[in-house]
Design a protein around this motif. Structure first.
Motif, short mmCIF file in Angstrom:
data_model
loop_
_atom_site.label_atom_id
_atom_site.label_comp_id
_atom_site.label_asym_id
_atom_site.label_seq_id
_atom_site.Cartn_x
_atom_site.Cartn_y
_atom_site.Cartn_z
N LYS A 28 -72.49 -97.34 -72.79
CA LYS A 28 -72.96 -95.73 -72.88
C LYS A 28 -73.46 -95.35 -71.46
N LEU A 29 -74.34 -96.38 -70.93
CA LEU A 29 -74.92 -95.97 -69.72
C LEU A 29 -73.79 -95.91 -68.50
N PHE A 30 -72.73 -96.58 -68.58
CA PHE A 30 -71.70 -96.36 -67.75
C PHE A 30 -70.84 -95.21 -67.76
N ALA A 31 -70.64 -94.59 -69.22
CA ALA A 31 -69.86 -93.40 -69.26
C ALA A 31 -70.90 -92.21 -68.73
N THR A 32 -72.22 -92.22 -69.00
CA THR A 32 -73.24 -91.42 -68.64
C THR A 32 -73.14 -91.38 -66.91
N SER A 33 -72.96 -92.34 -66.43
CA SER A 33 -73.02 -92.80 -64.77
C SER A 33 -71.69 -92.12 -64.25
N MET A 34 -70.68 -92.52 -64.84
CA MET A 34 -69.31 -92.18 -64.51
C MET A 34 -69.26 -90.38 -64.44
N ASN A 35 -69.90 -89.85 -65.65
CA ASN A 35 -69.82 -88.56 -65.65
C ASN A 35 -70.57 -87.52 -64.53
N VAL A 36 -71.62 -88.39 -64.11
CA VAL A 36 -72.28 -87.83 -62.99
C VAL A 36 -71.56 -88.15 -61.72
N VAL A 37 -71.40 -89.29 -61.30
CA VAL A 37 -70.88 -89.60 -59.79
C VAL A 37 -69.43 -89.81 -59.87
N PRO A 132 -69.71 -78.64 -55.69
CA PRO A 132 -70.68 -79.45 -55.03
C PRO A 132 -71.58 -80.36 -55.78
N ASP A 133 -72.19 -81.38 -55.40
CA ASP A 133 -72.93 -82.52 -55.98
C ASP A 133 -73.94 -81.76 -56.83
N LYS A 134 -74.90 -81.26 -56.49
CA LYS A 134 -76.02 -80.48 -57.08
C LYS A 134 -75.74 -79.59 -58.20
N LEU A 135 -74.55 -79.04 -58.04
CA LEU A 135 -74.21 -78.06 -59.01
C LEU A 135 -73.27 -78.90 -60.35
N ARG A 136 -72.62 -79.76 -59.91
CA ARG A 136 -71.73 -80.56 -60.86
C ARG A 136 -72.77 -81.54 -61.45
N VAL A 137 -73.66 -82.08 -61.12
CA VAL A 137 -74.57 -83.07 -61.81
C VAL A 137 -75.22 -82.00 -62.87
N ARG A 166 -78.46 -73.21 -60.64
CA ARG A 166 -77.36 -74.17 -60.43
C ARG A 166 -76.32 -73.84 -61.51
N LEU A 167 -76.92 -73.80 -62.80
CA LEU A 167 -75.81 -73.54 -64.07
C LEU A 167 -75.13 -72.35 -63.82
N PHE A 168 -75.84 -71.38 -63.53
CA PHE A 168 -75.23 -69.95 -63.30
C PHE A 168 -73.98 -69.99 -62.27
N ASN A 169 -74.40 -70.63 -60.96
CA ASN A 169 -73.31 -70.78 -59.87
C ASN A 169 -72.33 -71.59 -60.57
N ALA A 170 -72.52 -72.73 -60.92
CA ALA A 170 -71.47 -73.84 -61.51
C ALA A 170 -70.60 -72.93 -62.31
N ARG A 171 -71.03 -72.24 -63.31
CA ARG A 171 -70.43 -71.62 -64.44
C ARG A 171 -69.48 -70.48 -63.62
N GLN A 172 -70.08 -69.63 -62.83
CA GLN A 172 -69.57 -68.59 -61.96
C GLN A 172 -68.27 -69.40 -61.29
N ILE A 173 -68.34 -70.55 -60.45
CA ILE A 173 -67.26 -70.97 -59.62
C ILE A 173 -66.19 -71.26 -60.54
N ILE A 174 -66.47 -71.88 -61.77
CA ILE A 174 -65.52 -72.22 -62.89
C ILE A 174 -64.76 -71.20 -63.30
N LYS A 175 -65.49 -70.03 -63.46
CA LYS A 175 -64.87 -68.78 -64.37
C LYS A 175 -64.05 -68.16 -63.19
N ASP A 176 -64.72 -68.01 -61.94
CA ASP A 176 -63.49 -67.34 -60.81
C ASP A 176 -62.46 -68.43 -60.87
#
Length: 191
Positions: A28-37, A132-137, A166-176
């Motif tokens: 479980k911890l590995f899956a969480t870590s993979m989701n982030v990094v 970018p990492d901060k948005l993705r995390v 950051r959530l707004f920016n991440a969602r906006q980038i994905i939407k665009d």
């Protein structure tokens, strides 16, 4: 055996009992870590370091029933520290958007619609991975790990407004990107 009983054994000097916690939570911890990094070796290192820190600081855990959330927080902090060290981040501030982007992806029942939906999800995952990492995390913690805005702010040691922007920016980038690919219109509907 419950976590609390295992922790008591470890604190009573049976350090090998900690292995039960490792076996129970490692994947479980590995899956969480993979989701982030998004890097297998780094995720494995994070998991190992998290368990080591968890073992060393186990006596500081006040609520023993909350072992896994506590350990998960340690792992996420290690991952976030990695990003800070790498300085591969982009800190963007803008407007707030509390609606979940992922909730707005179209849903269909026919095989064609389901296939299209799966393809759209694949594109979204790829776009999330390329943020970018901060948005993705932040978006992974919110949408994949289902953490609240407040938990993310505390975890990342940033203001709540920064989490929202950051959530707004991440969602906006994905939407665009989806709109540019012709996979969605301005209302997040599948074309």
């Amino acid at each position: 055996m419950k976590d609390t009983a295992i922790i008591e054994k470890v604190l009573d000097g049976d350090s090998q009992a900690f292995e039960m916690l490792i076996l129970k939570y490692q994947s479980k911890l590995f899956a969480t870590s993979m989701n982030v990094v998004k890097n297998r070796e780094l995720a494995e290192d994070i998991v190992q370091e998290a368990f080591m820190k968890g073992f060393m600081k186990l006596d500081s855990l006040k609520n023993r029933e909350q072992f896994y959330p506590w350990l998960k927080r340690i792992a996420l902090n290690i991952a976030l520290n990695h990003f800070e060290k790498e300085k591969r981040v982009m800190d963007v501030e803008t407007e707030d958007d509390e609606t979940s982007f992922f909730e707005n992806i179209g849903s269909g029942e026919s095989p064609e619609e389901l296939t299209l939906k799966e393809e759209l999800h694949r594109y979204v995952r790829n776009y999330v991975d390329s943020l970018p990492d901060k948005l993705r995390v932040v978006i992974v913690l919110r949408e994949v790990e289902d953490m609240s805005y407040e938990e993310i702010a505390e975890m990342m040691n940033i203001p709540l407004g920064t989490v929202r922007s950051r959530l707004f920016n991440a969602r906006q980038i994905i939407k665009d990107r989806l709109i540019n690919q012709g996979l969605a219109d301005g209302m997040y509907q599948i074309s």
